[in-house]
Structure formats: C-alpha cells, structure tokens
Design a protein around this motif. Structure first.
Motif: not given
Length: 600
Positions: A198-210
């Motif tokens: 997640y974005h550290p400020v806007r808190k929206h999803l940036l990607g998925h980690l597996l």
C-alpha cells in the motif's frame, strides 16, 4: 524352639542372612516380575517422548522458515523504493519498454537485497504484481519468464487477489499452493504467503506480494531428522504435504487416511488402526500458524522393543541374582569380622573409670548393643563439648572484664589531679561543676553490674566529660549532637564514645591551631544496625600513620574500645577510623540496633 532360632534372629550372622534372602532377593524378584507388566507402558512413553521431541525439532525448523517468510513479507511490503516504483507504474502513459525494464530491474534488485539482508537462503519464488498485472519476480523454483507471461492472468481470480483487493491487509497463507499454469505434468507445490503493498500516505493498493517456498524444503527437514512418516496439516485439516521414510508398510499410508480430529490435545499421541495396521500417531501444533504436524510410527516396532526389553531384563536379573548370591557368601564373613572387632574395642573403651560394656541396659542382639553404646558415647561427647564451650565463654567474659577495667583509670587519675590544682590556684569557682561531672563518670565507671546502658545515658557521660575538659583546657568546644530520636533508647556498651572524644581533644586540638574546634556526633539506625559517627575538624594525622592510628590514638583507648565491641557483639561489628593531615578525623561505630526493651 525359641533358643534354637535365637541365634538366627539376634546374631549378626543370622540378621545378615535374613537381609540378603528376604529383604533383597525377594523384593528384587517381585519388582522384576512387576516390571514385565509395566515395561510396555514404559517403552511406549519413551517412544512417544522421542517422537514428540523429534517433532519439536522439526516444528522448530518449520517455524523458523515460516517466520523468515513473515519477516521478508513485512520488509518488502514497506520498502520505500518498491512503493515508489509501484506508484509510478500506475501511470502507464508515455512509458516505453526501456523505462519498464529499468523499473523491473530496480524492484527485483530490492527483492534480492532484502533476501540477502535477512539471510533468506531458501529456494523460493518472490513475486510482486502491480495493479497493471505486470509481474516482478525473483525465482529459484520456477521459470521467471513463464510466470510473467502466464500467471498474471491466472492470479486475477485466485483467493489471494480477491481477498487483498477486498481490503485484507494482513498476511494470507495458502498451503499447498500451485501456480496452475503448466499445460502438462505435475505442478510443484508450495507454501505461500501473500500481502498487499500500500501507498504509505494515500493508503491505496499499489500491488500484491507473494512469497512461495517449495515443499521439498520442508521434506528435507524431515529426512534430516530421520522421521518414519509425517504430514503437515492446515488449520482446516487439509494435507499440506506428506513425507514417508523407508520403513516397509508406512510408505504406503496416505496422510488423508489419518484421523486427526480425535486428537484434541496440544501435544498428544494415541494408537490408530489404519488399513488394518496399528500405528502410534503423534500430533504437535505449530503455534501461531494453526497448522498441525503429525507423525506415524508402526506399533509393531513398539511391541518388539518391549519384548526385547522384557527378555533382556530377565536375563540380566537372573545373572545379577546368581552373582550377588556368590558375592554375598564370599564377603559375608569379611563384613562380620570388622563388626565383631568393633564390638570388642567398644567394650574396652573407658570413660571416667567406666567401660561402655558397664553402661546401658542389656541388649538382646549385637546391633542393638552397638546402637545403644554409640548413643551413650555421643552423649558423653556432647556433654564434654558443652563443658568446653562454657569454659571458653567464661574465659571471654574474664578477658572482657579485664579490658573494661583498663578503659578509664588513667583519665580519672589525670582529672582528679587537675581538680586538685584547680581548687588550689583558681579559687574553686569551677570546681563544683567539674566535681558534678566527674561524679557522673565515676558512678557509671564503678557500677559494673551491667555492661550496656542507653545511648542517651552514654551521651550524658560524654557531656560530663566535655565539661571537665573545657575547664581543664580553658577553651570552649563546639559540640553538635545529631541523634535520631528513635535511637536514644537503644542500648550500647558504656564508655564507648568517651575514648573517641578524648582522642579528638588530645590529637585533633592539642596544638591550639584550630580556631573553632568542633566535634559532631551523629547516630541513626541503618538496616537493623546502630550507626554512630564522631567527626572533628582537628589537625588529623598523616596518611602514613593511618594503620598506627587504628591501633589506638590515646594509649589503650581506641584499640580497647574496638576490642570490647568485637568481643561483645561479634567480629562483624566494630570501630573504623579515617583521618588525614589537616583534614580532621572521622570515627565510625557499627553495632546491632537494640532498643531499651531488648527488641531489635
């Protein structure tokens, strides 16, 4: 009949034979018989404990891998460089292949740096999928190009993607996990952890980690620990993976045929019948992850161990009985000979013109006679020890009285001589005060009925002494008393403070160079002890003379005071002196704190 069996029961020979036959042999045979019945349970418990201990080691290593996965997930999900690149990747307008390649290299380099930084040395796949379905991968287990080309479309419909898009921010686990992108052949199986970035400020999803670690990594652990057969179950009792050793019959058992629902304990083992054969099934939970580690051990091996133990115990017990019987017969007379000699020598011991044979009641057997005479002998020794201690105590009291008698005579003689000349030469205007003070000193000095007085009485003695010395020295002394009220009623040896004050007057102020001669007397209770300090601002003594000073500044005064304290209270208490040239002198006294009523 009684006379016939009397030597058997009352003599040493007979008693030792009874002990050997009935007290040693019979219980040993009985215990060996009973041990056969309990041997199965003993071996069973031992094997269970060994199985569980082996599983604890396996569980510990599995937990280490899982915790390392968690650590790497947490590190990568908050990596600022990765967050910045994924944020920039959301805007695809004007992005050429070179820029995309550079972004891919940057992200994958950060993945490698993070793995190296925490010593993540497992064969694994690490994937980051941005919101445009582009995959950044560092893989040891799979073809990275195939993952980028094929898995992006498959991933959209996985539970991972749906849960993370739905707002799940924690770590999601999937075990077993497969990519499902190969057209033919068996897919490798993984234990996989996923989390959103997640974005550290806007808190929206940036990607998925597996992060995926292959099941072979876990099977190697079990193989290294020499496990017969084991399986790892998820929290929903689904088989994650299973491992079978080389024991015939065990390798044919499928993990999904094990009934783990009947095992409810945290660490538990029970016997289950699987495909017509009995197995020892042991379960161990994996703590925070909610998974279960289960092992199988053929119960026929337990039975064979029990039979081997049973027969081995029987052979050893029989051999031991025969050997012990032979040794008993050989050493029986070796034991009896010293005992008989002991009895003869004890009968010849004389105490105050009496022998031990003359003392005490007649005993029916030799053992009773020895015990009775030992009691008599130890009683005599105890009486003699008590007598010696009483004599030592009387000797110490005499030494103490002799020391006490030497404390004040030299001072009283000098004072009386001074009063005589003062009365003759000064018209006797201070004589009344000096005689009154001297009377107080003489009253306590002559009255030897009690060794201790109250601290407030000892302070009065010091004040009387200072009245005499001020008149004698014809100068005013400034004396400060800092006495805690609660210690005024404490008990102290009489004439303890006076020699110390006398030391200050004689050695601290004798040359008259101190303008304002001051003596400070402090007393307080500290940790059940009475702490007294006498401090003056006199000339003191040289550091090189400190040891001499501790032996006594004024003749016998300080050395005898120290000795009196130690004789009366013990070596842990006493008197300590510190002094230096032109720095004054400090004398500290430490004695037990006892109130006037005798309480501490």
């Amino acid at each position: 009949m009684k006379k016939l069996f009397r030597p058997l029961f009352y003599s040493l020979h007979g008693r030792l034979m009874i002990i050997i036959l009935f007290i040693l042999f019979l219980p040993l045979i009985l215990i060996n018989t009973l041990s056969f019945k309990f041997s199965e349970r003993v071996v069973h418990d031992k094997i269970v404990e060994l199985q569980l201990d082996n599983m604890r080691q396996i569980a510990g290593q599995i937990n280490i891998i899982l915790l390392d996965i968690v650590k790497l997930v947490n590190i990568l999900s908050v990596n600022e460089i990765i967050q910045d690149e994924l944020f920039a990747a959301q805007d695809r307008s004007g992005v050429d292949d070179a820029e995309q390649f550079l972004r891919m290299v940057t992200v994958e380099r950060q993945i490698m740096y993070s793995k190296v930084g925490i010593f993540f040395n497992y064969e694994s796949d690490v994937l980051i999928i941005d919101t445009n379905d582009f995959i950044y991968s560092v893989t040891d287990m799979y073809d990275g190009y195939s993952l980028r080309m094929k898995y992006a479309e498959v991933y959209k419909n996985t539970p991972f993607a749906l849960d993370i898009i739905g707002g799940e921010r924690g770590i999601l686990w999937e075990a077993p996990f497969q990519y499902d992108i190969r057209s033919g052949g068996a897919e490798p199986r993984f234990i996989t952890a996923a989390r959103g970035i997640y974005h550290p400020v806007r808190k929206h999803l940036l990607g998925h980690l597996l992060i995926s670690v292959g099941e072979e990594q876990f099977k190697h652990i079990m193989k290294d620990q020499d496990v017969t057969a084991a399986a790892l179950f998820s929290g929903t009792n689904q088989v994650i993976f299973e491992f079978s050793g080389e024991i015939p019959g065990v390798s044919d058992v499928r993990a999904d045929t094990i009934d783990i629902t009947s095992i409810t304990g945290k660490e538990e083992s029970l016997i289950q019948t699987i495909d017509g054969s009995a197995y020892l099934v042991s379960l161990l939970p994996l703590g925070r992850f909610g998974w279960k580690l289960v092992s199988l051990y053929p119960y026929e091996r337990v039975v064979s161990e029990i039979n081997r133990l049973r027969w081995g115990t029987l052979y050893l017990t029989t051999l031991f009985l025969l050997l012990f019987t032979a040794l008993s017969l050989v050493f029986l007379f070796r034991i009896l000979t010293p005992l008989k000699r002991l009895i003869r020598e004890m009968k010849s011991i004389r105490l105050h013109n009496h022998t031990l044979e003359d003392d005490g009641e007649e005993e029916k057997d030799d053992i009773g006679w020895i015990v009775n005479r030992f009691h008599i002998l130890f009683g005599r020794i105890k009486d003699l020890s008590k007598q010696v201690l009483e004599e030592q105590k009387r000797e110490s009291e005499l030494r103490y009285q002799a020391l006490l008698a030497q404390v004040t005579p030299h001072f009283l003689f000098n004072t009386l001589d001074h009063i005589k000349w003062t009365a003759m030469m000064s018209g006797a205007e201070h004589v009344s005060s000096m005689i009154s003070s001297l009377g107080n000193l003489l009253e306590y000095s002559v009255n030897r009925g009690e060794e201790e007085i109250l601290l407030e009485q000892e302070i009065e003695l010091v004040k009387s002494y200072l009245v005499i010395q001020e008149s004698r020295l014809n100068r005013h002394l400034h004396v400060v008393y800092e006495i805690s009220p609660e210690v005024l009623r404490s008990r102290i040896l009489k004439f303890v403070l006076q020699p110390i004050v006398e030391n200050s007057l004689i050695h601290g102020f004798r040359d008259g160079t101190v303008k304002d001669p001051t003596i400070r007397i402090t007393a307080k209770s500290v940790d059940e002890t009475l702490s007294i300090q006498i401090e003056d601002n006199g000339t003191g003594i040289d550091t090189g003379k400190t040891e001499v000073s501790r032996q006594g500044f004024s003749g016998i005064g300080l050395s005898h005071t120290r000795e009196r304290i130690r004789l009366h209270y013990g070596r842990a208490f006493g008197l300590w002196v510190s002094s230096g040239r032109d720095n004054g002198t400090v004398v500290k006294i430490r004695i037990p704190y006892r109130r006037g009523d005798g309480k501490t």
